[in-house]
Scaffold this motif. Structure first.
Motif, PDB file in Angstrom:
ATOM      1  N   TYR A  26      32.580  48.666  39.178  1.00 11.60           N
ATOM      2  CA  TYR A  26      33.582  48.094  38.352  1.00 11.60           C
ATOM      3  C   TYR A  26      35.088  48.067  39.032  1.00 11.60           C
ATOM      4  CZ  TYR A  26      36.537  46.921  34.287  1.00 11.60           C
ATOM      5  OH  TYR A  26      37.551  46.389  33.667  1.00 11.60           O
ATOM      6  N   THR A  27      35.393  49.239  39.401  1.00  9.53           N
ATOM      7  CA  THR A  27      36.682  49.546  40.116  1.00  9.53           C
ATOM      8  C   THR A  27      36.623  48.786  41.305  1.00  9.53           C
ATOM      9  OG1 THR A  27      35.776  51.508  41.084  1.00  9.53           O
ATOM     10  CG2 THR A  27      37.119  51.556  38.770  1.00  9.53           C
ATOM     11  N   SER A  28      35.530  48.617  41.996  1.00  9.31           N
ATOM     12  CA  SER A  28      35.666  47.866  43.352  1.00  9.31           C
ATOM     13  C   SER A  28      35.756  46.368  43.077  1.00  9.31           C
ATOM     14  CB  SER A  28      34.233  48.131  44.064  1.00  9.31           C
ATOM     15  OG  SER A  28      33.989  49.376  44.391  1.00  9.31           O
ATOM     16  N   GLU A  29      35.414  45.880  41.935  1.00 11.91           N
ATOM     17  CA  GLU A  29      35.374  44.277  41.567  1.00 11.91           C
ATOM     18  C   GLU A  29      36.987  44.299  41.340  1.00 11.91           C
ATOM     19  OE1 GLU A  29      35.400  40.466  40.058  1.00 11.91           O
ATOM     20  OE2 GLU A  29      34.158  41.912  41.343  1.00 11.91           O
ATOM     21  N   PHE A  30      37.660  45.240  40.900  1.00 14.43           N
ATOM     22  CA  PHE A  30      39.024  45.016  40.415  1.00 14.43           C
ATOM     23  C   PHE A  30      39.865  44.817  41.782  1.00 14.43           C
ATOM     24  CE2 PHE A  30      43.350  46.857  39.312  1.00 14.43           C
ATOM     25  CZ  PHE A  30      43.788  45.963  38.571  1.00 14.43           C
ATOM     26  N   ILE A  31      39.324  45.879  42.541  1.00 14.99           N
ATOM     27  CA  ILE A  31      40.143  45.934  43.832  1.00 14.99           C
ATOM     28  C   ILE A  31      39.903  44.702  44.720  1.00 14.99           C
ATOM     29  CG2 ILE A  31      40.056  47.027  46.448  1.00 14.99           C
ATOM     30  CD1 ILE A  31      39.603  49.740  44.638  1.00 14.99           C
ATOM     31  N   VAL A  32      38.696  44.003  44.557  1.00 22.25           N
ATOM     32  CA  VAL A  32      38.325  42.783  45.368  1.00 22.25           C
ATOM     33  C   VAL A  32      39.108  41.767  44.657  1.00 22.25           C
ATOM     34  CG1 VAL A  32      36.471  40.963  45.750  1.00 22.25           C
ATOM     35  CG2 VAL A  32      36.087  43.418  46.043  1.00 22.25           C
ATOM     36  N   LEU A  33      39.334  41.813  43.331  1.00 22.62           N
ATOM     37  CA  LEU A  33      39.955  40.806  42.557  1.00 22.62           C
ATOM     38  C   LEU A  33      41.510  40.526  43.259  1.00 22.62           C
ATOM     39  CD1 LEU A  33      39.857  38.466  40.433  1.00 22.62           C
ATOM     40  CD2 LEU A  33      40.177  40.481  38.544  1.00 22.62           C
ATOM     41  N   ILE A  34      42.116  41.864  43.364  1.00 23.96           N
ATOM     42  CA  ILE A  34      43.439  41.658  43.781  1.00 23.96           C
ATOM     43  C   ILE A  34      43.489  41.125  45.045  1.00 23.96           C
ATOM     44  CG2 ILE A  34      45.275  43.032  44.745  1.00 23.96           C
ATOM     45  CD1 ILE A  34      44.884  45.343  42.566  1.00 23.96           C
ATOM     46  N   LYS A  35      42.616  41.296  45.946  1.00 22.71           N
ATOM     47  CA  LYS A  35      42.592  40.545  47.476  1.00 22.71           C
ATOM     48  C   LYS A  35      42.363  39.221  47.311  1.00 22.71           C
ATOM     49  CE  LYS A  35      39.699  43.659  49.301  1.00 22.71           C
ATOM     50  NZ  LYS A  35      39.016  44.282  50.201  1.00 22.71           N
ATOM     51  N   GLU A  36      41.404  38.782  46.239  1.00 22.58           N
ATOM     52  CA  GLU A  36      41.055  37.214  46.104  1.00 22.58           C
ATOM     53  C   GLU A  36      42.251  36.365  45.594  1.00 22.58           C
ATOM     54  OE1 GLU A  36      37.299  37.401  43.904  1.00 22.58           O
ATOM     55  OE2 GLU A  36      36.112  37.563  45.650  1.00 22.58           O
ATOM     56  N   THR A  37      43.252  36.927  44.964  1.00 16.59           N
ATOM     57  CA  THR A  37      44.044  36.107  44.305  1.00 16.59           C
ATOM     58  C   THR A  37      45.211  35.634  45.482  1.00 16.59           C
ATOM     59  OG1 THR A  37      45.716  38.425  44.522  1.00 16.59           O
ATOM     60  CG2 THR A  37      44.557  37.967  42.273  1.00 16.59           C
ATOM     61  N   ALA A  38      44.850  35.901  46.571  1.00 15.34           N
ATOM     62  CA  ALA A  38      45.324  35.317  47.756  1.00 15.34           C
ATOM     63  C   ALA A  38      45.114  33.736  47.718  1.00 15.34           C
ATOM     64  CB  ALA A  38      44.973  35.825  48.815  1.00 15.34           C
ATOM     65  N   VAL A  39      44.089  33.253  47.151  1.00 17.90           N
ATOM     66  CA  VAL A  39      44.030  31.926  47.181  1.00 17.90           C
ATOM     67  C   VAL A  39      44.508  31.309  46.064  1.00 17.90           C
ATOM     68  CG1 VAL A  39      41.741  32.340  48.303  1.00 17.90           C
ATOM     69  CG2 VAL A  39      41.801  32.192  46.001  1.00 17.90           C
ATOM     70  N   ALA A  40      45.339  31.974  45.282  1.00 15.12           N
ATOM     71  CA  ALA A  40      45.876  31.095  44.006  1.00 15.12           C
ATOM     72  C   ALA A  40      46.998  30.223  44.676  1.00 15.12           C
ATOM     73  CB  ALA A  40      46.573  32.021  43.272  1.00 15.12           C
ATOM     74  N   SER A  41      47.581  30.482  45.932  1.00 17.17           N
ATOM     75  CA  SER A  41      48.425  29.637  46.489  1.00 17.17           C
ATOM     76  C   SER A  41      47.773  28.097  46.729  1.00 17.17           C
ATOM     77  CB  SER A  41      48.806  30.063  47.841  1.00 17.17           C
ATOM     78  OG  SER A  41      47.602  30.367  48.617  1.00 17.17           O
TER      79      SER A  41
END
Length: 233
Positions: A162-177
């Motif tokens: 679950y914590t790994s999912e949160f870390i991955v989620l932070i990096k995936e926010t890069a496509v919000a642009s």
């Protein structure tokens, strides 16, 4: 030789200053970082709620409910996040005129929910069946057994993933642009467009993402070790 090194670093500093410091461009990085963290926190909350609901549906003996949950996880995990984000904004919510940031949070939350569903489902089903039998033998109902015996053990088992999912989620926010949300990556891109210098803004973003990832990994590692000690004591 010393003068050449001094001249090199002076030029590097001047270039960095003109790119990142002049006209307070570094403030864009801070604003973008705040948006990135805000999206990630809101999305993981939504994802956790959806994950809990759909995980229970996935393990349900009702074929309709389990089928709905299975359809949700299959579709969401099978489509790239960037594609989902653009579908949510340009196809579904564009006619409603919703704010880009809200759409991004919703899209990331729904995407995270599919992964959290599988994380929680695996953790619940990973608890020994004897625990359920013990709870029922004590006179607890199915839901009481689930809430008081199964879920607490499943939560500890699910924590690392679950914590790994949160870390991955932070990096995936890069496509919000992709939908013009001014996150950290978009802020760096704006500085690049303004200065025609890609080196410093992109490197700065990369270092910040790395620092966030390493910091959260260390923090969650300490949390997991403390929980493991509490279990042994």
């Amino acid at each position: 030789m010393q003068n050449s090194f001094l001249s090199f670093f002076t030029q590097m500093w001047q270039s960095f200053y003109n790119t990142m410091i002049a006209q307070n461009r570094y403030l864009l990085i801070f604003e973008g970082l705040g948006v990135t963290i805000f999206i990630a926190i809101c999305a993981i909350i939504i994802g956790t709620v959806l994950g809990c609901i759909f995980a229970l549906l996935r393990i349900s003996k009702n074929p309709v409910l389990s089928g709905i949950a299975n359809f949700y996880t299959t579709v969401i995990r099978g489509i790239p996040l960037a594609t989902q984000l653009m579908i949510f904004y340009f196809v579904i919510f564009s006619p409603l005129g919703l704010d880009r940031l809200f759409v991004a949070i919703l899209a990331y939350g729904i995407n995270s929910g599919a992964y959290c569903t599988e994380i929680f489902r695996g953790a619940i089903q990973g608890v020994d069946i004897g625990q359920t039998e013990a709870g029922r033998s004590l006179g607890l109902s199915h839901w009481q057994t689930l809430a008081k015996i199964i879920l607490p053990q499943a939560a500890k088992a699910a924590l690392p993933t679950y914590t790994s999912e949160f870390i991955v989620l932070i990096k995936e926010t890069a496509v919000a642009s992709f939908i013009a949300v001014t996150d950290l990556t978009k802020a760096g891109d704006m500085i690049r467009n303004a200065t025609y210098n890609a080196w410093y803004p992109l490197l700065t973003c990369a270092v910040i993402y790395l620092a966030l990832t390493l910091g959260l990994t260390k923090l969650f590692s300490v949390l997991e070790k403390r929980m493991a000690k509490s279990d042994r004591s």
